[in-house]
Design a protein around this motif. Structure first.
Motif, mmCIF file in Angstrom:
data_model
loop_
_atom_site.group_PDB
_atom_site.id
_atom_site.type_symbol
_atom_site.label_atom_id
_atom_site.label_comp_id
_atom_site.label_asym_id
_atom_site.label_seq_id
_atom_site.Cartn_x
_atom_site.Cartn_y
_atom_site.Cartn_z
ATOM 1 N N GLN A 86 -7.653 -8.969 -5.660
ATOM 2 C CA GLN A 86 -6.933 -10.061 -5.025
ATOM 3 C C GLN A 86 -5.440 -9.951 -5.297
ATOM 4 O O GLN A 86 -4.629 -10.154 -4.418
ATOM 5 N N VAL A 87 -5.087 -9.633 -6.529
ATOM 6 C CA VAL A 87 -3.679 -9.451 -6.861
ATOM 7 C C VAL A 87 -3.128 -8.276 -6.066
ATOM 8 O O VAL A 87 -2.055 -8.339 -5.490
ATOM 9 N N SER A 88 -3.889 -7.206 -6.019
ATOM 10 C CA SER A 88 -3.480 -6.033 -5.266
ATOM 11 C C SER A 88 -3.308 -6.394 -3.786
ATOM 12 O O SER A 88 -2.390 -5.934 -3.129
ATOM 13 N N GLN B 31 -0.123 4.065 -2.043
ATOM 14 C CA GLN B 31 -0.814 5.115 -2.798
ATOM 15 C C GLN B 31 -1.347 4.576 -4.124
ATOM 16 O O GLN B 31 -2.465 4.909 -4.523
ATOM 17 N N GLU B 32 -0.549 3.763 -4.803
ATOM 18 C CA GLU B 32 -0.999 3.166 -6.058
ATOM 19 C C GLU B 32 -2.206 2.252 -5.819
ATOM 20 O O GLU B 32 -3.172 2.273 -6.590
ATOM 21 N N ALA B 33 -2.146 1.453 -4.771
ATOM 22 C CA ALA B 33 -3.259 0.557 -4.454
ATOM 23 C C ALA B 33 -4.510 1.356 -4.111
ATOM 24 O O ALA B 33 -5.616 0.994 -4.517
ATOM 25 N N ARG B 34 -4.334 2.447 -3.383
ATOM 26 C CA ARG B 34 -5.472 3.304 -3.038
ATOM 27 C C ARG B 34 -6.091 3.875 -4.299
ATOM 28 O O ARG B 34 -7.322 3.861 -4.463
ATOM 29 N N SER B 35 -5.281 4.362 -5.219
ATOM 30 C CA SER B 35 -5.792 4.910 -6.480
ATOM 31 C C SER B 35 -6.548 3.848 -7.272
ATOM 32 O O SER B 35 -7.617 4.120 -7.823
ATOM 33 N N THR B 36 -5.990 2.649 -7.310
ATOM 34 C CA THR B 36 -6.656 1.553 -8.019
ATOM 35 C C THR B 36 -8.000 1.238 -7.380
ATOM 36 O O THR B 36 -9.007 1.070 -8.072
ATOM 37 N N ASN B 37 -8.029 1.179 -6.056
ATOM 38 C CA ASN B 37 -9.279 0.874 -5.360
ATOM 39 C C ASN B 37 -10.315 1.971 -5.554
ATOM 40 O O ASN B 37 -11.508 1.686 -5.665
ATOM 41 N N ILE B 38 -9.887 3.211 -5.599
ATOM 42 C CA ILE B 38 -10.823 4.312 -5.853
ATOM 43 C C ILE B 38 -11.389 4.191 -7.266
ATOM 44 O O ILE B 38 -12.596 4.369 -7.483
ATOM 45 N N ASN C 236 -14.427 -2.996 -1.031
ATOM 46 C CA ASN C 236 -13.481 -2.075 -1.649
ATOM 47 C C ASN C 236 -13.324 -0.814 -0.808
ATOM 48 O O ASN C 236 -12.218 -0.306 -0.626
ATOM 49 N N GLN C 237 -14.423 -0.308 -0.281
ATOM 50 C CA GLN C 237 -14.362 0.888 0.563
ATOM 51 C C GLN C 237 -13.577 0.608 1.845
ATOM 52 O O GLN C 237 -12.801 1.453 2.299
ATOM 53 N N GLU C 238 -13.737 -0.586 2.401
ATOM 54 C CA GLU C 238 -12.960 -0.968 3.585
ATOM 55 C C GLU C 238 -11.470 -1.024 3.253
ATOM 56 O O GLU C 238 -10.630 -0.606 4.051
ATOM 57 N N ASN C 239 -11.151 -1.534 2.065
ATOM 58 C CA ASN C 239 -9.749 -1.574 1.628
ATOM 59 C C ASN C 239 -9.175 -0.164 1.519
ATOM 60 O O ASN C 239 -8.035 0.077 1.924
ATOM 61 N N ILE C 240 -9.954 0.747 0.986
ATOM 62 C CA ILE C 240 -9.505 2.139 0.850
ATOM 63 C C ILE C 240 -9.218 2.727 2.225
ATOM 64 O O ILE C 240 -8.194 3.388 2.434
ATOM 65 N N LEU D 213 -5.985 1.329 3.571
ATOM 66 C CA LEU D 213 -4.855 1.922 2.860
ATOM 67 C C LEU D 213 -4.593 3.343 3.333
ATOM 68 O O LEU D 213 -3.442 3.751 3.503
ATOM 69 N N GLU D 214 -5.646 4.104 3.553
ATOM 70 C CA GLU D 214 -5.473 5.478 4.034
ATOM 71 C C GLU D 214 -4.817 5.491 5.408
ATOM 72 O O GLU D 214 -3.978 6.349 5.688
ATOM 73 N N LEU D 215 -5.177 4.546 6.255
ATOM 74 C CA LEU D 215 -4.541 4.437 7.568
ATOM 75 C C LEU D 215 -3.052 4.116 7.416
ATOM 76 O O LEU D 215 -2.199 4.765 8.036
ATOM 77 N N ARG D 216 -2.735 3.150 6.567
ATOM 78 C CA ARG D 216 -1.329 2.776 6.358
ATOM 79 C C ARG D 216 -0.534 3.933 5.754
ATOM 80 O O ARG D 216 0.615 4.162 6.132
#
Length: 125
Positions: A12-14, A60-67, A102-106, A109-112
């Motif tokens: 949520q913070v992310s 990229q940081e958010a993607r790493s966190t989500n992974i 979480n996978q949807e968020n990833i 993020l990859e699209l962005r």
């Protein structure tokens, strides 16, 4: 169930950080008028390219966190599969739901990240 719920909090913070980044990107697209050019630079903290770079890094940081969170959810799901009972089934369903979100968020993020790579003239990393 409290442990599985705690994994949602950092997301949520992310999510709020990403919304802020989205707003900065939108503001970066504003075309300056005769009096607003300097104001835009001072409010946003840099040129459009610098804003794209900052957003790229944040995504990229958010993607790493989500992974990383996804990996933890997978581990938790494996642990849940080794236990039995109604609570275990409920926890497993909750973990699966959070993992799907979480996978949807990833994917978003990859699209962005891809769009920003194109904006910055970079090739895929």
């Amino acid at each position: 169930m409290a442990l599985a719920d705690s994994w949602g909090s950092p997301q949520q913070v992310s999510r709020l950080d990403l919304l802020q980044t989205d707003i900065l990107l939108e503001a970066g697209e504003l075309s300056p008028d005769a009096s607003g050019g300097d104001l835009k630079l001072s409010l946003l903290g840099g040129t459009t390219t610098e804003i794209y770079e900052q957003a790229f890094q944040r995504y990229q940081e958010a993607r790493s966190t989500n992974i990383r969170v996804n990996d933890e959810l997978n581990k938790a799901l494996k642990l849940q599969s080794n236990t039995s009972g109604e609570d275990s089934i409920g926890n497993a369903e909750l973990i699966q739901s959070k993992r799907k979100t979480n996978q949807e968020n990833i994917q978003q993020l990859e699209l962005r990240i891809g769009i920003l790579q194109a904006q910055l003239g970079r090739r895929s990393e």
